[in-house]
Design a protein around this motif. Sequence first.
Motif, PDB file in Angstrom:
ATOM      1  N   TYR A  78      -7.964 -18.904 -11.697  1.00 45.61           N
ATOM      2  CA  TYR A  78      -9.311 -19.220 -12.172  1.00 45.61           C
ATOM      3  C   TYR A  78     -10.154 -17.943 -12.123  1.00 45.61           C
ATOM      4  CZ  TYR A  78      -7.946 -24.075 -11.032  1.00 45.61           C
ATOM      5  OH  TYR A  78      -7.305 -25.282 -10.929  1.00 45.61           O
ATOM      6  N   VAL A  79     -10.499 -17.414 -13.291  1.00 56.45           N
ATOM      7  CA  VAL A  79     -11.219 -16.137 -13.347  1.00 56.45           C
ATOM      8  C   VAL A  79     -12.663 -16.367 -13.803  1.00 56.45           C
ATOM      9  CG1 VAL A  79     -11.220 -13.818 -14.353  1.00 56.45           C
ATOM     10  CG2 VAL A  79      -9.041 -15.012 -13.972  1.00 56.45           C
ATOM     11  N   PRO A  80     -13.655 -16.063 -12.954  1.00 52.76           N
ATOM     12  CA  PRO A  80     -15.046 -16.278 -13.351  1.00 52.76           C
ATOM     13  C   PRO A  80     -15.404 -15.474 -14.607  1.00 52.76           C
ATOM     14  CG  PRO A  80     -14.915 -15.868 -11.001  1.00 52.76           C
ATOM     15  CD  PRO A  80     -13.554 -15.562 -11.575  1.00 52.76           C
ATOM     16  N   VAL A  81     -16.079 -16.131 -15.542  1.00 52.10           N
ATOM     17  CA  VAL A  81     -16.422 -15.517 -16.829  1.00 52.10           C
ATOM     18  C   VAL A  81     -17.931 -15.436 -17.016  1.00 52.10           C
ATOM     19  CG1 VAL A  81     -16.371 -15.963 -19.339  1.00 52.10           C
ATOM     20  CG2 VAL A  81     -14.266 -16.143 -18.010  1.00 52.10           C
ATOM     21  N   VAL A  82     -18.616 -16.513 -16.740  1.00 54.44           N
ATOM     22  CA  VAL A  82     -20.062 -16.563 -16.961  1.00 54.44           C
ATOM     23  C   VAL A  82     -20.642 -17.662 -16.068  1.00 54.44           C
ATOM     24  CG1 VAL A  82     -20.040 -18.226 -18.923  1.00 54.44           C
ATOM     25  CG2 VAL A  82     -21.769 -16.412 -18.862  1.00 54.44           C
ATOM     26  N   LEU A  83     -21.942 -17.548 -15.781  1.00 53.79           N
ATOM     27  CA  LEU A  83     -22.610 -18.531 -14.915  1.00 53.79           C
ATOM     28  C   LEU A  83     -23.650 -19.303 -15.711  1.00 53.79           C
ATOM     29  CD1 LEU A  83     -23.571 -16.046 -12.022  1.00 53.79           C
ATOM     30  CD2 LEU A  83     -21.407 -17.322 -12.276  1.00 53.79           C
ATOM     31  N   CYS A  84     -23.974 -20.489 -15.235  1.00 48.95           N
ATOM     32  CA  CYS A  84     -25.129 -21.194 -15.777  1.00 48.95           C
ATOM     33  C   CYS A  84     -25.880 -21.821 -14.609  1.00 48.95           C
ATOM     34  CB  CYS A  84     -24.694 -22.261 -16.782  1.00 48.95           C
ATOM     35  SG  CYS A  84     -26.097 -23.079 -17.550  1.00 48.95           S
ATOM     36  N   ALA A  85     -27.062 -21.272 -14.343  1.00 47.34           N
ATOM     37  CA  ALA A  85     -27.917 -21.852 -13.297  1.00 47.34           C
ATOM     38  C   ALA A  85     -28.714 -22.977 -13.943  1.00 47.34           C
ATOM     39  CB  ALA A  85     -28.852 -20.777 -12.754  1.00 47.34           C
TER      40      ALA A  85
END
Length: 199
Positions: free
Chosen positions: A171-178
């Motif tokens: 699982y590779v972090p790509v983008v965030l959404c707060a």
Amino acid sequence: MEFKDIVMQRYATKQFDGRMVDEDKLFTLLDIIRHSPSAFNIQPWKIKVVSASRIKASLRPHANDQSQITTCSHLLVFCANMEFESVIDKVLGGMEQSGVPKAMVTQYGTMIKGYIGSMTPDHRMGFAREQIHIALANAVNGAKSLGFDSCPMGGFDPAAFSEVLFLPEEYVPVVLCAIGYAADTAPVKWRLPREEVFF
Ligand SMILES: Cc1cc2nc3c(=O)[nH]c(=O)nc-3n(C[C@H](O)[C@H](O)[C@H](O)COP(=O)(O)O)c2cc1C
């Protein structure tokens, strides 16, 4: 609210007021995200939902100290699920369950697995990123449609996030959404004029 108004009124919130989005609304948003389209329906995403203040505080230094990380209600960490094969088998199983003839499912499976098998790791990552940003778009507009706010965020250190969140390697972090309730106000939305965008 009409979809046009959702799109026009949504903005990248820089400061949330700390209120929590209630569970019903959160799950509705997660369902909106989950129903996003993806090429071959591979759905190459795993999304970590972070609400604990302690964890958000540990993540903030790895996101350029951006205040959205600690003031939001929930932080959605969109990860690429690099194990496409395991998802494909589930998709094929789902197709069969919904009545698609077995021969057709098998043929489709062979085609997709051939395509995936020919991908380099970089191609795979690029492919996952493309799909994830479609889900991200649904997340930000979906949040607005449900009466709360959001901030898409690319300014963070994926490796440090993996470490803090104990993410498995695939699982590779790509983008965030707060997501949460804005404590700031929407800036004037500036976009290139129509004639510069479309030709
Ligand atoms: C993939 C992506 C990454 C972004 N990263 C950040 C970020 O790290 N921090 C931030 O405050 N805004 C971030 N933004 C928000 C953009 O700056 C913002 O969407 C853009 O300036 C347009 O403004 P608006 O969304 O308020 O209309 C990001 C947006 C996208 C789509």
